[in-house]
Design an enzyme around this catalytic site. Sequence first.
Site, PDB file in Angstrom:
ATOM      1  N   TYR A  50       2.712  -1.315   2.291  1.00  0.00           N
ATOM      2  CA  TYR A  50       1.870  -0.494   1.921  1.00  0.00           C
ATOM      3  C   TYR A  50       0.563  -1.543   1.606  1.00  0.00           C
ATOM      4  O   TYR A  50      -0.709  -1.391   1.748  1.00  0.00           O
ATOM      5  CB  TYR A  50       1.862   0.482   0.779  1.00  0.00           C
ATOM      6  CG  TYR A  50       0.936   1.167   0.277  1.00  0.00           C
ATOM      7  CD1 TYR A  50       0.679   2.459   0.819  1.00  0.00           C
ATOM      8  CD2 TYR A  50       0.194   1.008  -0.945  1.00  0.00           C
ATOM      9  CE1 TYR A  50      -0.273   3.152   0.526  1.00  0.00           C
ATOM     10  CE2 TYR A  50      -0.754   1.750  -1.317  1.00  0.00           C
ATOM     11  CZ  TYR A  50      -1.135   2.956  -0.592  1.00  0.00           C
ATOM     12  OH  TYR A  50      -1.992   3.819  -1.052  1.00  0.00           O
ATOM     13  N   LYS A  82      -3.281  -1.877   3.601  1.00  0.00           N
ATOM     14  CA  LYS A  82      -4.336  -1.422   2.764  1.00  0.00           C
ATOM     15  C   LYS A  82      -5.364  -2.739   2.645  1.00  0.00           C
ATOM     16  O   LYS A  82      -6.593  -2.264   2.817  1.00  0.00           O
ATOM     17  CB  LYS A  82      -4.034  -0.890   1.261  1.00  0.00           C
ATOM     18  CG  LYS A  82      -3.353   0.403   1.281  1.00  0.00           C
ATOM     19  CD  LYS A  82      -4.052   1.629   2.188  1.00  0.00           C
ATOM     20  CE  LYS A  82      -3.468   2.841   2.240  1.00  0.00           C
ATOM     21  NZ  LYS A  82      -4.351   3.945   2.858  1.00  0.00           N
TER      22      LYS A  82
END
Length: 256
Positions: A155, A159
């Site tokens: 993640y 991002k």
Amino acid sequence: MTPLAGQVALISGAAKGIGLATATRLARDGADIVALDLAGSDVSALAAAVAEAGRGLEVVEGDVSTPEGWDAAVAAAVARFGGIDILVNNAGISGPFAPIERYPIEDFDRVMAVNARGSWLGIRACIPELRKRKGRVVNISSTAGLGGPPTISGYTMSKHAVIGLTKMAAMGLAADGIRVNAVCPSPTDTDMMRGLEVGRSDAEARMIRARFEADCPLGRYAAPEEIAAAIAFLAGPESSFVTGAILSVDGGVKAR
């Protein structure tokens, strides 16, 4: 006021959470909505919100990590509404929580495919239509994209990639009049965050939430509508001189 009257917004992951709040806000601001989401997603709340705002809704079932999913969404937007003014790259998944050495490779690949590749594919597919209308792109990154949380490496990397994509696309598309910005939410009261509590005792769930809230100077999760308000600003006319911006909507988390 309807600052987006006559405009069309394509939003990925619009069936719930930040995507649903964004679709609701943009529809209230006057935009017709094209929603790209996985097959079988419950779009009843989305349909009700857009209908209440008096706008049109086109739902496209597809996977944002595939070019076919995006091509279908763009084609539907053109066929139903005549084009695209706004792209909101919202669809995302969190993946597991694990240190790097125990993080499953297949989960890493899936998180990167949805969050990073999906955002890149969305911009790529929409450029021809956005160019016609000097459109806007709002990517959804995260405060994880501004730091290095150690147990969500997939993640976090995805991002960070969205932020790099935002800056690169803003530079590359400025000559076409296309503005590209990103929003970085802190933990928000959505199914993604509540998913951390599944299968845990009530005490454990409360402890997880309390830990995240304690990390926020304002002392709470964001509401999806608060993130949607920032997205609406970047998608609307009042941000006409803003491109390449990375806007934290985080209750002060990154002010530390």
